[in-house]
Design a protein around this motif. Structure first.
Motif, PDB file in Angstrom:
ATOM      1  N   THR A 226       0.612  -1.105  -0.155  1.00  0.00           N
ATOM      2  CA  THR A 226       0.166   0.106   0.100  1.00  0.00           C
ATOM      3  C   THR A 226       0.735   1.417   0.165  1.00  0.00           C
ATOM      4  OG1 THR A 226      -0.107  -0.073   1.874  1.00  0.00           O
ATOM      5  CG2 THR A 226      -2.027  -1.022   1.804  1.00  0.00           C
TER       6      THR A 226
ATOM      7  N   HIS B   2     -10.392  13.324  -6.002  1.00  0.00           N
ATOM      8  CA  HIS B   2      -9.713  11.806  -6.445  1.00  0.00           C
ATOM      9  C   HIS B   2      -8.746  11.929  -5.369  1.00  0.00           C
ATOM     10  CE1 HIS B   2     -10.940  11.229 -10.588  1.00  0.00           C
ATOM     11  NE2 HIS B   2     -11.079  12.744 -11.152  1.00  0.00           N
TER      12      HIS B   2
ATOM     13  N   GLU C 119      -8.189  12.693  -2.398  1.00  0.00           N
ATOM     14  CA  GLU C 119      -8.496  12.071  -1.448  1.00  0.00           C
ATOM     15  C   GLU C 119      -9.232  10.629  -1.007  1.00  0.00           C
ATOM     16  OE1 GLU C 119     -10.069  16.735   1.217  1.00  0.00           O
ATOM     17  OE2 GLU C 119     -11.879  15.387  -0.169  1.00  0.00           O
ATOM     18  N   GLN C 120     -10.109  10.360  -2.200  1.00  0.00           N
ATOM     19  CA  GLN C 120     -10.379   8.691  -2.395  1.00  0.00           C
ATOM     20  C   GLN C 120      -9.609   8.286  -2.899  1.00  0.00           C
ATOM     21  OE1 GLN C 120     -13.491   9.730  -5.983  1.00  0.00           O
ATOM     22  NE2 GLN C 120     -15.383  10.274  -4.375  1.00  0.00           N
ATOM     23  N   HIS C 121      -8.878   8.292  -3.908  1.00  0.00           N
ATOM     24  CA  HIS C 121      -7.335   7.624  -4.240  1.00  0.00           C
ATOM     25  C   HIS C 121      -6.505   7.154  -3.343  1.00  0.00           C
ATOM     26  CE1 HIS C 121      -5.338   4.713  -6.887  1.00  0.00           C
ATOM     27  NE2 HIS C 121      -4.018   5.491  -6.201  1.00  0.00           N
ATOM     28  N   TYR C 122      -6.116   8.303  -2.061  1.00  0.00           N
ATOM     29  CA  TYR C 122      -5.189   7.877  -0.954  1.00  0.00           C
ATOM     30  C   TYR C 122      -5.500   8.275   0.206  1.00  0.00           C
ATOM     31  CZ  TYR C 122      -1.823   8.546  -4.763  1.00  0.00           C
ATOM     32  OH  TYR C 122      -0.532   8.208  -5.655  1.00  0.00           O
ATOM     33  N   GLN C 123      -7.048   7.864   0.542  1.00  0.00           N
ATOM     34  CA  GLN C 123      -7.655   7.888   1.862  1.00  0.00           C
ATOM     35  C   GLN C 123      -7.573   9.310   2.567  1.00  0.00           C
ATOM     36  OE1 GLN C 123      -8.140   4.076   2.400  1.00  0.00           O
ATOM     37  NE2 GLN C 123      -9.471   3.709   1.167  1.00  0.00           N
ATOM     38  N   ILE C 124      -7.067  10.244   2.071  1.00  0.00           N
ATOM     39  CA  ILE C 124      -6.551  11.760   3.159  1.00  0.00           C
ATOM     40  C   ILE C 124      -7.830  12.181   2.866  1.00  0.00           C
ATOM     41  CG2 ILE C 124      -4.487  11.094   2.868  1.00  0.00           C
ATOM     42  CD1 ILE C 124      -4.215  13.482   0.497  1.00  0.00           C
ATOM     43  N   PHE C 125      -7.420  13.845   3.562  1.00  0.00           N
ATOM     44  CA  PHE C 125      -8.393  15.360   3.631  1.00  0.00           C
ATOM     45  C   PHE C 125      -7.744  15.778   4.099  1.00  0.00           C
ATOM     46  CE2 PHE C 125     -11.384  17.592   6.112  1.00  0.00           C
ATOM     47  CZ  PHE C 125     -12.679  17.713   4.681  1.00  0.00           C
TER      48      PHE C 125
ATOM     49  N   LYS D  13       0.578  13.469   3.989  1.00  0.00           N
ATOM     50  CA  LYS D  13      -0.180  13.477   4.869  1.00  0.00           C
ATOM     51  C   LYS D  13      -0.981  11.984   4.968  1.00  0.00           C
ATOM     52  CE  LYS D  13      -4.175  16.989   3.637  1.00  0.00           C
ATOM     53  NZ  LYS D  13      -4.197  16.719   4.761  1.00  0.00           N
ATOM     54  N   LEU D  14      -0.252  11.168   3.892  1.00  0.00           N
ATOM     55  CA  LEU D  14       0.157   9.335   3.748  1.00  0.00           C
ATOM     56  C   LEU D  14       1.290   9.260   5.151  1.00  0.00           C
ATOM     57  CD1 LEU D  14      -0.081   8.726   0.493  1.00  0.00           C
ATOM     58  CD2 LEU D  14      -1.708   8.529   2.165  1.00  0.00           C
TER      59      LEU D  14
END
Length: 90
Positions: free
Chosen positions: A3, A53, A55-61, A85-86
Motif C-alpha cells: 500500500t 480524486h 482524497e478518494q484514492h489515497y484516503q486522505i483529507f 499526509k500519508l
C-alpha cells in the motif's frame, strides 16, 4: 498487498488524473513535475475535482486552510503534500 506509494507512483497517478480532467491524453508527454498546472489549463473547478480524486484514492483529507491554489500549483507540490499526509514525508 503493497500500500505504500512511491513518489513516482503518486506522480504517475496525478499526471493521469490531470490529463483526464483536461481531456488531453497527449499532455502527459510534456507534463513535468514542475509544470505550472494553471499554464496547461487547470482551473479551480478542475483542481477541486483533482483534490476529490486524491482524497478518494489515497484516503486522505484536505483541511479548508489547505485549499489554496499554491498547494496545487505543480505535480511536485501536490506529491509532497500527499506524502506528508500519508506520513511518508522526509
Amino acid at each position: 498487498m503493497e500500500t505504500i506509494q512511491t513518489e513516482q507512483q503518486i506522480q504517475s497517478f496525478l499526471k493521469d488524473r490531470i490529463c483526464e480532467l483536461l481531456e488531453r491524453p497527449g499532455l502527459s508527454e510534456e507534463l513535468t513535475i514542475d509544470t505550472q498546472l494553471s499554464e496547461v489549463g487547470m482551473d479551480s473547478v478542475m483542481l477541486v475535482n483533482l483534490m476529490v480524486h486524491i482524497e478518494q484514492h489515497y484516503q486522505i483529507f484536505y483541511e479548508d486552510d489547505e485549499l489554496l491554489a499554491e498547494n496545487f500549483a505543480t505535480i511536485q507540490i501536490i506529491t509532497d503534500k500527499i506524502q506528508e499526509k500519508l506520513g511518508l514525508g522526509d
